[in-house]
Design a protein around this motif. Structure first.
Motif, short mmCIF file in Angstrom:
data_model
loop_
_atom_site.label_atom_id
_atom_site.label_comp_id
_atom_site.label_asym_id
_atom_site.label_seq_id
_atom_site.Cartn_x
_atom_site.Cartn_y
_atom_site.Cartn_z
N SER A 74 21.86 -8.53 -15.33
CA SER A 74 23.29 -8.26 -15.21
C SER A 74 24.11 -8.72 -16.40
CB SER A 74 23.83 -8.91 -13.93
OG SER A 74 23.13 -8.44 -12.79
N VAL A 75 23.45 -9.06 -17.51
CA VAL A 75 24.18 -9.46 -18.72
C VAL A 75 23.78 -8.56 -19.89
CG1 VAL A 75 24.46 -11.87 -18.05
CG2 VAL A 75 22.44 -11.19 -19.33
N GLU A 76 24.70 -8.39 -20.81
CA GLU A 76 24.39 -7.62 -22.01
C GLU A 76 23.24 -8.28 -22.78
OE1 GLU A 76 25.45 -4.77 -22.95
OE2 GLU A 76 27.09 -4.48 -21.50
N GLY A 77 22.32 -7.47 -23.21
CA GLY A 77 21.19 -7.99 -23.96
C GLY A 77 20.00 -8.36 -23.12
N GLY A 78 20.19 -8.48 -21.80
CA GLY A 78 19.07 -8.77 -20.93
C GLY A 78 18.34 -10.04 -21.30
N LEU A 79 17.01 -9.98 -21.25
CA LEU A 79 16.20 -11.15 -21.58
C LEU A 79 16.09 -11.29 -23.09
CD1 LEU A 79 14.47 -13.41 -20.29
CD2 LEU A 79 12.49 -11.92 -20.61
N ARG A 80 16.46 -12.46 -23.59
CA ARG A 80 16.48 -12.72 -25.03
C ARG A 80 15.38 -13.70 -25.41
NH1 ARG A 80 22.34 -14.84 -25.90
NH2 ARG A 80 21.88 -14.48 -28.11
N ALA A 81 14.99 -13.69 -26.66
CA ALA A 81 13.90 -14.55 -27.15
C ALA A 81 14.41 -15.97 -27.35
CB ALA A 81 13.34 -14.00 -28.45
N THR A 82 14.70 -16.64 -26.23
CA THR A 82 15.27 -17.99 -26.31
C THR A 82 14.31 -19.05 -25.78
OG1 THR A 82 16.31 -17.79 -24.13
CG2 THR A 82 17.61 -17.10 -26.05
N ASN A 83 13.14 -18.67 -25.26
CA ASN A 83 12.19 -19.66 -24.76
C ASN A 83 10.77 -19.10 -24.83
OD1 ASN A 83 11.39 -18.57 -21.93
ND2 ASN A 83 13.64 -18.53 -21.84
N PHE A 84 9.83 -19.98 -24.64
CA PHE A 84 8.40 -19.65 -24.73
C PHE A 84 8.06 -18.42 -23.89
CE2 PHE A 84 4.10 -19.90 -23.11
CZ PHE A 84 3.32 -20.35 -24.17
N TYR A 85 8.44 -18.44 -22.61
CA TYR A 85 8.08 -17.35 -21.71
C TYR A 85 8.79 -16.05 -22.08
CZ TYR A 85 5.94 -20.89 -18.70
OH TYR A 85 5.15 -21.90 -18.21
N ALA A 86 10.05 -16.14 -22.48
CA ALA A 86 10.79 -14.94 -22.85
C ALA A 86 10.16 -14.24 -24.04
CB ALA A 86 12.25 -15.30 -23.14
N CYS A 87 9.55 -15.02 -24.93
CA CYS A 87 8.90 -14.42 -26.11
C CYS A 87 7.74 -13.51 -25.70
CB CYS A 87 8.42 -15.50 -27.06
SG CYS A 87 9.77 -16.33 -27.95
N ASN A 88 7.13 -13.79 -24.54
CA ASN A 88 6.05 -12.92 -24.06
C ASN A 88 6.51 -11.49 -23.87
OD1 ASN A 88 5.01 -15.51 -23.70
ND2 ASN A 88 4.04 -15.04 -21.75
N PHE A 89 7.79 -11.32 -23.55
CA PHE A 89 8.29 -10.02 -23.10
C PHE A 89 9.10 -9.25 -24.14
CE2 PHE A 89 7.93 -12.44 -19.06
CZ PHE A 89 6.99 -11.63 -18.43
N GLN A 90 9.30 -9.81 -25.31
CA GLN A 90 10.10 -9.09 -26.30
C GLN A 90 9.42 -7.77 -26.65
OE1 GLN A 90 13.29 -10.24 -27.15
NE2 GLN A 90 12.62 -11.47 -25.41
N ASN A 91 10.19 -6.68 -26.59
CA ASN A 91 9.72 -5.31 -26.81
C ASN A 91 8.75 -4.84 -25.73
OD1 ASN A 91 11.15 -5.12 -29.35
ND2 ASN A 91 9.52 -6.37 -30.23
#
Length: 254
Positions: A122-139
């Protein structure tokens, strides 16, 4: 993990194993607080019956689901095991049926409304590369604009177009749809996504997050594939959680 079939069982061994695994998954979600009253769904294809799927009974909390009360349905959400007294929330199966029908590798599909994942949706940009786990999902994530409750089949074309070759669809202002080749794989994807979103919420509440550069994300994702996982993606993690729920209540096996 599976408990042996009774001699007079109406289920095949493959179906009973699938039923127990899915029932265990519902209990795990309840234990972790990922339930949403009587709503949301986790569905799996039956391995030995083409076009048949298992879904939770509409009206039961995730903590009440067990192997025998799961409902077998066809691709349109119609009950196959008509002796099951529970109902199917067909409206909730619309998007599941679409992905099960169109994507051969979507064996298991999870849709939840957890606070963390809905907030990130519900936020602009969705999941961002700000933590270890989030980096798994970039792209690795796809996004779909909110069009209201997902009950209209005509939305399906846009859902598929926006999903593309990804296997997690973040429904904006709504919540994630997580798909896996197996149920343990889908479970692990959801667990990691949930943690990524929880940490993003905590980080953003403290100030400006540190964004991991794309080249570092690429190295991170490359090295993730070097980890050898026994039993396939998610199996060891899923079985560990099954042992936890067994210490609480084993009725899911019935």
């Amino acid at each position: 993990m599976a408990t042996a079939l009774k001699a007079n069982s109406k289920y095949s061994e493959a179906e009973w194993t699938a039923r127990q695994e899915l029932a265990a998954c519902y209990r795990i979600f309840a234990m972790l607080g990922w339930d949403e009253m009587i709503f949301n769904h986790i569905t799996v294809k039956l391995p030995d019956e083409d076009g048949s799927y298992l879904i939770n009974p509409y009206g039961l909390h995730f903590s009440e689901v067990c192997a025998s009360n799961l409902i077998k349905i066809d691709i349109d959400g119609n009950k196959v095991d008509t002796d099951n007294p529970w109902h199917v929330n067909k409206a909730g199966f619309v998007q599941h049926s679409l992905f099960h029908r169109e994507l051969p590798d979507a064996h298991a599909i999870i849709h939840t409304h957890t606070t963390a994942t809905m907030a990130v949706c519900s936020v602009e940009g969705g999941l961002r590369a700000t933590n270890f786990y989030a980096c798994n999902f970039q792209n690795q994530l796809a996004y779909h604009d909110f069009e209201g409750v997902t009950v209209r089949e005509e939305e399906g074309k846009r859902l598929l177009e926006n999903l593309g070759n990804k296997r997690i669809l973040m429904l904006k202002n709504h919540g994630p749809v997580v798909m896996g080749r197996t149920l343990p794989e889908a479970f692990l994807k959801h667990w990691v996504l949930q943690r990524a979103c929880e940490i993003q919420l905590a980080t953003c509440s403290m100030g400006d997050p540190i964004i991991v550069p794309p080249d570092v994300v690429a190295v991170h994702q490359r090295d993730l594939h070097q980890v050898q996982i026994p039993g396939g993606a998610g199996r060891a993690e899923f079985d560990a959680m099954v042992r936890r729920i067994d210490k609480i209540d084993t009725s899911w096996r019935d």
